[in-house]
Design an enzyme around this catalytic site. Structure first.
Site, PDB file in Angstrom:
ATOM      1  N   SER A 214      -1.352   1.894   3.425  1.00  0.00           N
ATOM      2  CA  SER A 214      -1.072   1.757   4.851  1.00  0.00           C
ATOM      3  C   SER A 214      -0.430   3.027   5.401  1.00  0.00           C
ATOM      4  O   SER A 214      -1.037   4.100   5.354  1.00  0.00           O
ATOM      5  CB  SER A 214      -0.210   0.518   5.081  1.00  0.00           C
TER       6      SER A 214
ATOM      7  N   ASP B 187     -10.494  -3.824   8.633  1.00  0.00           N
ATOM      8  CA  ASP B 187      -9.078  -3.788   8.282  1.00  0.00           C
ATOM      9  C   ASP B 187      -8.318  -4.789   9.149  1.00  0.00           C
ATOM     10  O   ASP B 187      -8.267  -4.680  10.377  1.00  0.00           O
ATOM     11  CB  ASP B 187      -8.538  -2.374   8.506  1.00  0.00           C
TER      12      ASP B 187
ATOM     13  N   HIS C  88      -6.003  -5.960   4.431  1.00  0.00           N
ATOM     14  CA  HIS C  88      -5.384  -4.647   4.609  1.00  0.00           C
ATOM     15  C   HIS C  88      -5.274  -4.031   3.214  1.00  0.00           C
ATOM     16  O   HIS C  88      -6.202  -4.147   2.437  1.00  0.00           O
ATOM     17  CB  HIS C  88      -4.049  -4.788   5.333  1.00  0.00           C
TER      18      HIS C  88
END
Length: 421
Positions: A205, A300, A367
């Site tokens: 991330s 995502d 994610h």
């Protein structure tokens, strides 16, 4: 952009660690830890690979960080968790950069100062190493016995800000992510990184974005290593319009870049374009020389929720169900998400020509995928061409085959885990 909209982005559900933080007003994270005053060093013995329990790894604070000005948002020492390698992995190193969103103004950065994302006072003394950090060959076949480091994230700008002034409108803030990166790498060099034969920088991330930013820097730290590569997980954030026509992510990043003076991290780029654009992976990868692997889902989940459909863009709440569960999207909404997939594929188009680079773009609504065992490598893991993510990254790193995998579009892949996390 309104402050309320800014706050949406720094509130983040962290994945892959021993805790989960929820996006709630005021950035309340359910964390409990003692104030760490002394340097804690990991003295983990060679792990027993017969156990199936995740290993717990101690927090290490960088004792000389203060003299370098390398401090968390609140002025506490930065830290990391280090698990020593063994056997054939004793001279191999994997460095993972933690994620956790960004803060774009003094209010949101001030909130982070009271959490593990802005202060080592609030960091866990121990964390589990799972996924790509696991020490179990059944869960992490290629990297299980490497030296592994989880670098804690406490600066709010993907380890890239560097502001000398600490006083901001009557409050003290340390915007020193670049110095934290350098101080931790220096500390690891003394602990054996300097003699690494193989090395891999990775992150999830906001840590995935940091991996793009620091990939070439990482190689410079280990010039004698035989193989140095980088793998960015879920860090390819898109500079696209949301469903209301606003460029919400661009506006948000603009505030982060200005607040922490991130632009000077990209001198060549900012001489040609807006500094904000230089903070997106699509631009960063154009200059990276070190072999890199892009791990990103085409849908995502975080970007669907906060880049494509931020709250401010959907006052009628027509996206409320879809943004949390792709199976509840109607045909028009799926069409919008297919546009998001197309933007990602266009952004990485140049990578297809780079022989030493790789990518794995699956069609899952998820994610970060490298820090959960069930996503990284398990019987239930997502696959492309019958290969798990761990197998694909390992094949690429060790040059066993070329790995440039692009999944078919949703909903074609039955192995996908679509949990929206």
């Amino acid at each position: 952009m309104a402050a309320a909209h800014h706050n949406l982005f720094h509130l983040w559900r962290r994945r892959g660690g021993s805790t989960t933080t929820s996006a709630v007003v005021g950035l309340v994270f359910l964390v409990s830890s003692a104030v760490v005053l002394l340097t804690l060093t990991s003295r983990s013995p060679e792990p027993a690979v017969s156990s199936t329990d995740p290993v717990l790894v101690d927090l290490t604070l960088v004792h000389n960080a203060k003299e370098k000005g390398a401090l968390c948002l609140d002025g506490t020492l930065p830290g990391y968790h280090f698990l020593k390698g063994f056997g054939s992995g004793a001279d191999s190193w994997l460095i993972h950069l933690e994620g956790g969103g960004w803060c774009s103004n003094l209010e949101s950065c001030g909130a982070r100062k009271h959490t593990e994302l802005g202060s080592s006072n609030h960091m866990e003394k121990q964390v589990q190493f799972i996924g790509i950090l696991s020490n179990l060959p059944s869960q992490n076949p290629d990297f299980y016995n490497w030296n592994k480091v989880k670098v804690r994230y406490c600066d709010g700008a993907s380890f890239s800000g560097d502001v000398e002034t600490t006083e901001q409108k009557g409050s003290t803030f340390y915007f020193r992510g670049q110095r934290i990166w350098e101080a931790i790498m220096d500390d690891l060099m003394v602990k054996g990184l300097a003699s690494a034969k193989r090395a891999l920088l990775t992150g999830c991330s906001a840590g995935g974005l940091a991996t793009y930013i620091h990939c070439d820097d990482f190689k410079a730290f280990v010039p004698k290593a035989d193989t140095v590569k980088c793998m960015a997980d879920g860090g390819f954030f898109l500079d696209i319009k949301d469903v209301s026509g606003r460029k919400s992510m661009h506006d948000f990043y603009s505030d982060v870049v200005q607040l922490q003076d991130v632009g000077k991290r990209f001198p060549d780029c900012i001489s040609k374009m807006d500094a904000t654009k230089c903070f997106f992976a699509e631009e960063i990868i154009k200059k990276i020389r070190t072999p890199l692997f892009i791990l990103n889902p085409a849908y995502d989940a975080w970007q669907v929720q906060h880049v494509v459909t931020p709250d401010v863009s959907d006052p009628s709440l027509s996206w409320k169900s879809c943004r949390l569960d792709i199976k509840k999207c109607d045909s028009n909404q799926i069409g919008v998400l297919q546009g998001m997939r197309a933007a990602l594929l266009d952004g990485i188009r140049g990578v297809t020509k780079k022989k030493d680079w790789g990518f794995f773009v699956n069609s899952c609504f998820i994610h970060c995928q490298s820090l959960k065992d069930y996503l990284w490598h398990s019987p239930d893991s997502p696959r492309i061409n019958n290969k798990t993510i761990a197998e694909s990254v390992g094949d690429w790193y060790f040059d066993r085959r070329e790995v440039k995998e692009i999944d078919c579009s949703y909903p074609c892949n039955p192995t996908c885990v679509n949990d929206g996390s």
